[in-house]
Design an enzyme around this catalytic site. Structure first.
Site, short mmCIF file in Angstrom:
data_model
loop_
_atom_site.label_atom_id
_atom_site.label_comp_id
_atom_site.label_asym_id
_atom_site.label_seq_id
_atom_site.Cartn_x
_atom_site.Cartn_y
_atom_site.Cartn_z
N ARG A 54 0.83 -1.20 0.00
CA ARG A 54 0.00 0.00 0.00
C ARG A 54 0.87 1.26 0.00
O ARG A 54 2.01 1.24 0.43
CB ARG A 54 -0.92 0.01 1.24
N LYS A 100 -8.70 -2.46 0.47
CA LYS A 100 -8.66 -1.63 1.67
C LYS A 100 -9.45 -0.33 1.53
O LYS A 100 -9.94 0.21 2.53
CB LYS A 100 -7.22 -1.33 2.05
N HIS A 138 -10.97 -4.69 11.91
CA HIS A 138 -9.88 -5.24 11.11
C HIS A 138 -9.39 -6.48 11.83
O HIS A 138 -8.47 -6.44 12.64
CB HIS A 138 -8.76 -4.21 10.98
#
Length: 536
Positions: A63, A204, A223
């Site tokens: 990410r 995400k 999460h």
């Protein structure tokens, strides 16, 4: 003028045209074999000898948090927790990027997946994922929930995501940090992704949307991974990437609910997703057989090195990244619960991978202690999870998922505390990191010991044991745990030099305290449940 492919349908084309998207061809809701064929024909991927597709994501193998933005408007300005994690971008910049993306796709082939986020039909969101890569459409097909034929006929997306790997922003014009962007418009429910091929951004950003909307419905978004025993006992596993959520929830003696994202409603818990996105660096069949066997036709490996001669994956090779991944549908896991619904959890486990080697392997938490460590979200970020991370580094990620939490941490922590009390849920903190010294000197806790700890927590065996107080971290640690050597339960006893242990533990405790100050006014009971201030 856009046209529908013979594999698509006019309804899907009409829906994306409402958003101003007019691609040359739209391939909508293709089957897994079709997407595999397209991916290979377009040279996006190769087929490994496992039957799984193998892709490389180029520059981005994780990410890019500095390139993620939330549109700041009259609603989000007051509700989003702006700061180092949630970066604002103006409505004007969003509109400018979106208009250029619309022009960009006019001569492109796009792939569309229609599906759902959320196994609970009362809480789920219908979504449309639009990509310029066939393999990313396969990723969406496997990670999100696929509609039935009847549901497909009635499908009307409430969220659309457009991911164009080759489209770049103009930083000076768009006020972006680089040419890469992940822009979430919470009011319009549109997500734009450009100039990154890492599929985790798709997953995400959808998760971030759920974390913004669900609390208003009284649902606690989490999460975490989850599994359930034969007697119906549900367990949750919170932790950042690399701490063991996926590995520990994929237990051959229990049934998988989901490996990463869940909601906790008044009825129980439910998975957001229809698949798993597992790390596979150093994957071994003997230690993680369920994940190993899930790597077959229909799954997609990201950045796993595949040999040229027989196309076998080398899971020990991290030359591209330590963050090698594989996506596969839940049904690839034997006994997975589908639809992914379960009752209220009896046990919650917080996972951390402590590279200092000072945190106890396992400790019991009170409600306030659970809220403290949930808000802190401590671990050592492992190599490859994000750009620029090449060595383990200590980090505090609130709610064990700060990059995906648009609201202030106290909102989520209060929901957690209320759920713990309402359902008498027990909470434990487990360290899957190092003992006997820091990373490079000490040893990583053996997976078989961690599994024994988890089993002892879930079956209630650990509750029967005696505990002692760890003064620095303000934790209750067991004197013994079935299947685990007694000497490693107290981290201080595993260090050769006790003075060095105290110094290292005190340093980390003070980092906890320093980090917690960012939350502002918090209940004193929660603060008192954390590590104690110690002068070095």
């Amino acid at each position: 003028m856009a046209k529908d492919s013979e594999k698509g349908n006019l309804k899907s084309l009409a829906i994306i045209q409402k958003y101003g998207l007019n691609p040359k061809i739209l391939y909508s809701n293709l089957s897994v074999p079709d997407l595999v064929e397209f991916s290979i024909q377009r040279k996006e991927a190769i087929l490994s000898n496992t039957g799984s597709l193998s892709v490389q994501t180029g520059k981005f193998t994780g990410r890019s948090p500095d390139d993620r933005y939330i549109v700041q408007d009259n609603i989000t300005k007051k509700t989003v927790n702006w700061g180092k994690v949630n970066h604002p971008i103006s409505e004007e910049n969003f509109n400018s990027i979106f208009e250029r993306m619309k022009k960009f796709v006019r001569n492109k082939e796009l792939f569309l997946f229609n599906g759902f986020v959320g196994a609970d039909e009362e809480a789920r969101l219908p979504i449309s994922i639009i990509t310029d890569k066939a393999w990313q459409s396969l990723f969406a097909n496997q990670i999100f929930i696929k509609p039935t034929k009847e549901e497909m006929k009635k499908h009307k997306p409430k969220v659309i995501l457009l991911a164009l790997n080759d489209f770049k922003s103009i930083p000076k014009k768009d006020n972006t940090n680089s040419e890469t962007f992940i822009v979430i418009n919470l009011k319009k429910r549109i997500i734009l992704i450009g100039s990154t091929s890492y599929a985790g951004e798709i997953k995400k950003s959808i998760f971030s949307l759920m974390n913004y909307y669900l609390p208003n419905q009284g649902i606690f978004p989490m999460h975490c991974s989850a599994n359930i025993g034969k007697s119906g006992d549900t367990a949750l596993f919170f932790g950042l990437s690399g701490t063991g959520k996926t590995t520990l929830s994929a237990d051959s003696n229990r049934f998988l609910i989901g490996d990463d994202e869940h909601g906790w409603s008044s009825k129980g818990i439910f998975n957001f997703e229809g698949g798993c996105y597992a790390k596979c660096i150093n994957l071994k069949k003997e230690t993680e057989p369920q994940i190993w066997n899930a790597i077959r036709f229909g799954s997609v490996m990201e950045n796993v090195i595949v040999s040229k001669d027989n196309r076998s994956p080398d899971f020990s090779n991290g030359s591209l990244t330590e963050n090698t991944r594989v996506v596969y549908p839940l049904e690839f896991i034997p006994g997975a619960i589908i639809p992914s619904l379960a009752g209220h959890p009896k046990v919650i486990i917080f996972l951390t991978a402590d590279a200092f080697g000072v945190m106890p392997p396992i400790a019991k938490l009170s409600k306030e202690g659970a809220m403290y460590h949930f808000m802190s979200g401590y671990t050592s970020k492992l190599a490859g999870t994000e750009r620029g991370i090449t060595q383990p580094k200590e980090t505090f990620s609130q709610c064990f998922g700060a990059p995906f939490m648009p609201l202030h941490a106290t909102n989520y922590a209060e929901m957690l505390g209320n759920k713990i009390i309402q359902h008498n849920t027990k909470v434990y903190l487990i360290n899957t990191g190092w003992y006997g010294g820091p990373y490079g000197i000490g040893k990583r806790i053996d997976l078989k010991y961690t599994r024994s700890m988890v089993t002892s927590v879930i079956n209630g065996e650990l509750d029967k044991r005696s505990f002692k107080f760890h003064q620095i971290f303000n934790l209750e640690i067991p004197l013994e745990c079935p299947g685990v050597p007694n000497q490693i339960l107290d981290p201080a006893q595993t260090w050769n030099n006790q003075k060095e242990y105290v110094q290292a533990a005190t340093k980390l405790a003070n980092l906890f305290i320093q980090n917690f100050q960012k939350f502002g006014e918090v209940s004193q009971k929660i603060i008192d449940a954390g590590p104690k201030k110690v002068d070095l």
